[in-house]
Write a protein that holds these residues in place. Structure first.
Motif, PDB file in Angstrom:
ATOM      1  N   ILE A  99      54.589  34.514  44.446  1.00 21.16           N
ATOM      2  CA  ILE A  99      53.328  34.066  43.840  1.00 21.16           C
ATOM      3  C   ILE A  99      52.357  35.238  43.740  1.00 21.16           C
ATOM      4  N   PHE A 100      52.220  35.998  44.815  1.00 22.45           N
ATOM      5  CA  PHE A 100      51.319  37.145  44.809  1.00 22.45           C
ATOM      6  C   PHE A 100      51.732  38.176  43.766  1.00 22.45           C
ATOM      7  N   SER A 101      53.009  38.503  43.732  1.00 26.94           N
ATOM      8  CA  SER A 101      53.446  39.584  42.851  1.00 26.94           C
ATOM      9  C   SER A 101      53.434  39.182  41.379  1.00 26.94           C
ATOM     10  N   GLU A 102      53.718  37.932  41.075  1.00 21.78           N
ATOM     11  CA  GLU A 102      53.820  37.503  39.680  1.00 21.78           C
ATOM     12  C   GLU A 102      52.568  36.823  39.146  1.00 21.78           C
ATOM     13  N   SER A 103      51.558  36.681  39.969  1.00 24.82           N
ATOM     14  CA  SER A 103      50.317  36.062  39.515  1.00 24.82           C
ATOM     15  C   SER A 103      49.693  36.898  38.398  1.00 24.82           C
ATOM     16  N   PRO A 104      49.126  36.258  37.376  1.00 26.17           N
ATOM     17  CA  PRO A 104      48.481  37.031  36.312  1.00 26.17           C
ATOM     18  C   PRO A 104      47.132  37.617  36.754  1.00 26.17           C
ATOM     19  N   LEU A 105      46.714  37.297  37.952  1.00 29.84           N
ATOM     20  CA  LEU A 105      45.455  37.812  38.491  1.00 29.84           C
ATOM     21  C   LEU A 105      45.733  38.990  39.418  1.00 29.84           C
ATOM     22  N   ALA A 106      44.753  39.866  39.541  1.00 27.65           N
ATOM     23  CA  ALA A 106      44.869  40.968  40.501  1.00 27.65           C
ATOM     24  C   ALA A 106      44.625  40.389  41.887  1.00 27.65           C
ATOM     25  N   MET A 107      45.540  40.644  42.818  1.00 26.30           N
ATOM     26  CA  MET A 107      45.417  40.089  44.165  1.00 26.30           C
ATOM     27  C   MET A 107      45.660  41.186  45.191  1.00 26.30           C
ATOM     28  N   LEU A 108      44.932  41.082  46.301  1.00 23.05           N
ATOM     29  CA  LEU A 108      45.109  42.037  47.383  1.00 23.05           C
ATOM     30  C   LEU A 108      44.816  41.368  48.708  1.00 23.05           C
ATOM     31  N   SER A 109      45.373  41.938  49.752  1.00 23.74           N
ATOM     32  CA  SER A 109      44.997  41.550  51.109  1.00 23.74           C
ATOM     33  C   SER A 109      44.611  42.830  51.818  1.00 23.74           C
ATOM     34  N   TYR A 110      43.714  42.684  52.787  1.00 24.91           N
ATOM     35  CA  TYR A 110      43.195  43.855  53.483  1.00 24.91           C
ATOM     36  C   TYR A 110      42.888  43.483  54.926  1.00 24.91           C
ATOM     37  N   ASP A 111      42.829  44.509  55.773  1.00 26.12           N
ATOM     38  CA  ASP A 111      42.568  44.272  57.188  1.00 26.12           C
ATOM     39  C   ASP A 111      41.059  44.347  57.471  1.00 26.12           C
ATOM     40  N   VAL A 117      41.659  38.164  51.838  1.00 21.26           N
ATOM     41  CA  VAL A 117      42.427  38.122  50.602  1.00 21.26           C
ATOM     42  C   VAL A 117      41.425  38.117  49.458  1.00 21.26           C
ATOM     43  N   GLY A 118      41.679  38.953  48.467  1.00 20.45           N
ATOM     44  CA  GLY A 118      40.826  39.001  47.293  1.00 20.45           C
ATOM     45  C   GLY A 118      41.610  38.676  46.045  1.00 20.45           C
ATOM     46  N   ILE A 119      41.003  37.876  45.192  1.00 25.05           N
ATOM     47  CA  ILE A 119      41.589  37.525  43.901  1.00 25.05           C
ATOM     48  C   ILE A 119      40.586  37.981  42.856  1.00 25.05           C
ATOM     49  N   ILE A 120      41.033  38.858  41.966  1.00 20.44           N
ATOM     50  CA  ILE A 120      40.135  39.459  40.980  1.00 20.44           C
ATOM     51  C   ILE A 120      40.625  39.101  39.587  1.00 20.44           C
ATOM     52  N   GLU A 121      39.709  38.536  38.807  1.00 19.00           N
ATOM     53  CA  GLU A 121      40.042  38.184  37.434  1.00 19.00           C
ATOM     54  C   GLU A 121      39.198  39.034  36.498  1.00 19.00           C
ATOM     55  N   ASN A 122      39.859  39.666  35.542  1.00 18.77           N
ATOM     56  CA  ASN A 122      39.172  40.497  34.562  1.00 18.77           C
ATOM     57  C   ASN A 122      38.542  39.588  33.506  1.00 18.77           C
ATOM     58  N   LYS A 123      37.229  39.530  33.501  1.00 16.79           N
ATOM     59  CA  LYS A 123      36.497  38.678  32.563  1.00 16.79           C
ATOM     60  C   LYS A 123      35.842  39.500  31.457  1.00 16.79           C
ATOM     61  N   THR A 124      36.299  40.736  31.255  1.00 20.12           N
ATOM     62  CA  THR A 124      35.665  41.642  30.307  1.00 20.12           C
ATOM     63  C   THR A 124      35.657  41.063  28.897  1.00 20.12           C
ATOM     64  N   GLN A 125      36.793  40.555  28.429  1.00 21.46           N
ATOM     65  CA  GLN A 125      36.851  40.023  27.064  1.00 21.46           C
ATOM     66  C   GLN A 125      35.952  38.804  26.919  1.00 21.46           C
TER      67      GLN A 125
END
Length: 190
Positions: free
Chosen positions: A42-54, A136-144
């Motif tokens: 799910i993380f790798s194939e999600s169309p959204l940018a996703m990251l986890s951090y410490d 966990v961060g989920i980033i969606e590009n809303k530029t358009q």
């Protein structure tokens, strides 16, 4: 002799118990690995940018969309968020660790020169001891969408201005027509 027989039966039963518990442990491990594989997919194939951090804001997982969004050729694992994000965008990631779920929508200038409009959602996750170990961060590009909204707002302003101009011309034309009708009705003095 009876004691040896009883001990042998107890030994046999304990072996059966150990085999049963070993089997259930393996079954639990397999279920865990299946769930872990699903989450990784799910993380790798999600169309959204996703990251986890410490807790130190070091990226421990980043999918390919995050690399693309930030214009990074290499994997971003191990990079500290302080080094790539401006303060406005960094604050939600920090606040996740102390204040709970956060969100942010705003502009961002990537290191590759791209100017983006992002929507960020973040939440913390806890370890086995129920303490926060990262976020966990989920980033969606809303530029358009942002560009489209601005274009619609500009078009709306232009249309309002055009309506205002057209209303002025309409009022002038009404007055001109009224004057012409009035002149036609009144005989000309010779």
């Amino acid at each position: 002799m009876y004691l040896l027989g009883i001990l042998l039966i107890l030994f046999f039963l304990s072996q059966l118990g150990m085999i049963f518990f070993f089997y259930t442990d393996i079954k639990d491990v397999i279920e865990f690995l299946v769930k872990q594989n699903l989450l990784n997919h799910i993380f790798s194939e999600s169309p959204l940018a996703m990251l986890s951090y410490d807790n130190s804001l070091n990226i421990s997982y980043a999918n390919k969309h995050l690399n693309k969004l930030f214009g990074q050729e290499n994997n971003m694992i191990g990079i500290n968020l302080n080094s790539i994000l401006n303060k406005d965008i960094l604050n939600p990631f920090k606040d996740v660790l102390t204040k709970g779920p956060q969100s942010y929508t705003g502009s961002f200038s990537a290191q590759n020169g791209n100017h983006l409009w992002l929507q960020i959602t973040g939440f913390s996750f806890k370890g086995l001891d129920n303490t926060i170990v990262g976020g966990v961060g989920i980033i969606e590009n809303k530029t358009q969408e942002y560009k489209d909204r601005n274009a619609l707002e500009n078009l709306h302003r232009e249309l309002k201005e055009q309506i205002k101009d057209n209303q002025f011309l309409l009022d002038e034309n009404k007055q001109f027509i009224a004057d012409m009708v009035d002149q036609i009705r009144t005989p000309l003095a010779v």
